[in-house]
Design a protein around this motif. Structure first.
Motif, mmCIF file in Angstrom:
data_model
loop_
_atom_site.group_PDB
_atom_site.id
_atom_site.type_symbol
_atom_site.label_atom_id
_atom_site.label_comp_id
_atom_site.label_asym_id
_atom_site.label_seq_id
_atom_site.Cartn_x
_atom_site.Cartn_y
_atom_site.Cartn_z
ATOM 1 N N PHE A 76 0.879 -1.160 0.000
ATOM 2 C CA PHE A 76 0.000 0.000 0.000
ATOM 3 C C PHE A 76 0.918 1.211 0.000
ATOM 4 N N GLY A 77 0.372 2.395 -0.101
ATOM 5 C CA GLY A 77 1.240 3.558 -0.166
ATOM 6 C C GLY A 77 1.901 3.670 -1.518
ATOM 7 N N ALA A 78 3.119 4.185 -1.544
ATOM 8 C CA ALA A 78 3.843 4.397 -2.797
ATOM 9 C C ALA A 78 4.271 3.069 -3.413
ATOM 10 N N GLY B 293 -7.188 11.999 7.259
ATOM 11 C CA GLY B 293 -6.950 11.195 6.064
ATOM 12 C C GLY B 293 -6.436 9.824 6.419
ATOM 13 N N ASP B 294 -6.223 8.996 5.394
ATOM 14 C CA ASP B 294 -5.768 7.625 5.621
ATOM 15 C C ASP B 294 -4.267 7.499 5.394
ATOM 16 N N LEU B 295 -3.679 6.490 5.991
ATOM 17 C CA LEU B 295 -2.234 6.272 5.922
ATOM 18 C C LEU B 295 -1.779 5.928 4.507
ATOM 19 N N LEU C 14 1.252 7.911 2.667
ATOM 20 C CA LEU C 14 2.494 7.313 2.180
ATOM 21 C C LEU C 14 2.690 7.597 0.696
ATOM 22 N N LYS C 15 1.621 7.575 -0.078
ATOM 23 C CA LYS C 15 1.733 7.908 -1.496
ATOM 24 C C LYS C 15 2.197 9.344 -1.683
ATOM 25 N N VAL D 191 6.586 6.941 0.217
ATOM 26 C CA VAL D 191 7.052 5.895 1.124
ATOM 27 C C VAL D 191 6.327 4.585 0.823
ATOM 28 N N LEU D 192 7.084 3.500 0.677
ATOM 29 C CA LEU D 192 6.496 2.187 0.445
ATOM 30 C C LEU D 192 5.794 1.671 1.696
#
Length: 374
Positions: free
Chosen positions: A19-21, A95-97, A101-102, A106-107
């Motif tokens: 999730f994230g980047a 907001g959401d994590l 991260l995106k 950040v991965l």
């Protein structure tokens, strides 16, 4: 969620969900034992170049917000969590994590056995790793990791330090006007040397009645000494920051000039290590570091115990007792957590007194510094 592949330098190869980047990142994997505060941890500049494995299995459930940022962005390479919660519930959440991260590149890695990873790091030590949503071949990941620089070969201070000097006005919980007005009226001003300073440290300095100016890590000691002699400033604070302190050769030379004056100096974490190195006592690397919000620290004489937050892979040596009095020791492993240098108004701690881990904390240290500021 798409797949992500992880390869550790000890040969461990794992598959998980991301999730994230997205993309490919290389860094050092460590684990953090805090039960709360994942956003503060992720945005702490001291984690630059590292993957953070959270031992708390449920991450993301309280979302994120602007007030909990410890810096302007997140400098870590990635986070590894057992269970990621996209749905969040907290009255402070904005907001959401995943989106966070995106935004910060950040991965995020989830659906992975973080207990296994923690035990692995505990037994074999912190190590380099690579994670990728693009490369699934084990041998290709291993080759790319082998060709990448190690964390101790990179000066992350250049990335995280401010480029321009500025005045910090917020007190604890962003009580800007009240705290800053109190600081200005106290007529005590300090300069913070930014190696990757956390905003909460700046908040606590202001809250203790100090006017705070932050300067880049490229500071010149002569300028600060001249300002002290002209009574423009009354003390200096050396901040926390990422990486191996022994790589900071230019910064060491400037700190050595500062310690040979009458300027009161206080330091935390990397700054604590820099003072030791500047005094001729080089730091050493711990097997897997201290990262968490539940580390008991005690004064060797009074044995009063404080619960502290920690984030460091390096430590000052026992030989420091030749020139300093030990004020704090870690009750987990007996390592040095705080010192006061003999015949000088200079003291430092390895732990983070600003982090509010509870129940018995170390924030009084900021008041102790305020008392000796000229």
């Amino acid at each position: 969620m798409q797949k992500v592949w992880i390869y550790l330098e000890n040969g461990t190869f794992l598959e998980a969900k991301s999730f994230g980047a997205t993309g490919t990142a290389v860094g050092e994997i460590v684990f953090n034992t805090s039960l709360t505060g994942y956003q503060e941890i992720i945005s702490d500049p001291s984690y630059a170049g590292q993957f953070i494995t959270f031992t708390m299995p449920e991450i993301g459930n309280v979302g994120v917000n602007a007030d909990d940022m410890e810096s302007k962005t997140a400098y870590c390479k990635g986070v590894l969590v057992r269970n990621y919660h996209h749905e969040h519930s907290n009255y402070r959440s904005e907001g959401d994590l995943d989106s966070f991260l995106k935004e910060h590149g950040v991965l995020g890695i989830t659906a992975i056995d973080t207990r296994y990873l923690t035990k692995l790091i505990r037994d074999e030590g912190a190590m380099m790793m690579i994670a990728s949503t693009e490369i699934s071949d084990r041998e290709e990941l291993a080759e790319k990791l082998a060709q990448s620089p190690r964390i101790e070969d990179i000066n992350y201070i250049k990335e995280v330090s401010t480029k321009e000097a500025y005045v910090h006005k917020n007190g604890a919980w962003n009580h800007e006007n009240k705290a800053y007005n109190k600081a200005v009226m106290s007529d005590k001003k300090v300069v913070v040397i930014d190696f990757g300073v956390k905003r909460n440290i700046l908040n606590e300095l202001v809250e203790s009645g100090l006017e705070v100016e932050v300067v880049p890590a490229t500071f010149k000691a002569e300028d600060l000494i001249a300002r002290f002699e002209a009574k423009e400033i009354g003390g200096i604070f050396l901040s926390n920051g990422p990486g191996d302190p022994l790589t900071l050769t230019e910064e060491k030379k400037e700190v050595q000039k500062l310690i040979n004056t009458d300027i009161p100096i206080f330091a935390i974490c990397l700054g604590h290590q820099m003072l030791s190195i500047a005094h001729g006592h080089d730091t050493y690397k711990l097997p897997f570091g201290q990262h968490g919000g539940n580390h008991p620290v005690a004064n060797p004489e009074s044995m009063v115990v404080e619960i502290t937050a920690q984030n460091h892979n390096y430590n000052v040596p026992d030989s420091i007792v030749e020139i300093a009095e030990i004020t704090h020791k870690n009750l987990f492993d007996g390592t040095i957590e705080g010192v006061k240098y003999k015949n000088k108004e200079i003291f430092s701690v390895q732990h983070h007194p600003e982090a509010s881990p509870g129940p018995h904390e170390s924030k009084y240290i900021f008041d102790e510094f305020a008392k000796i500021v000229k």
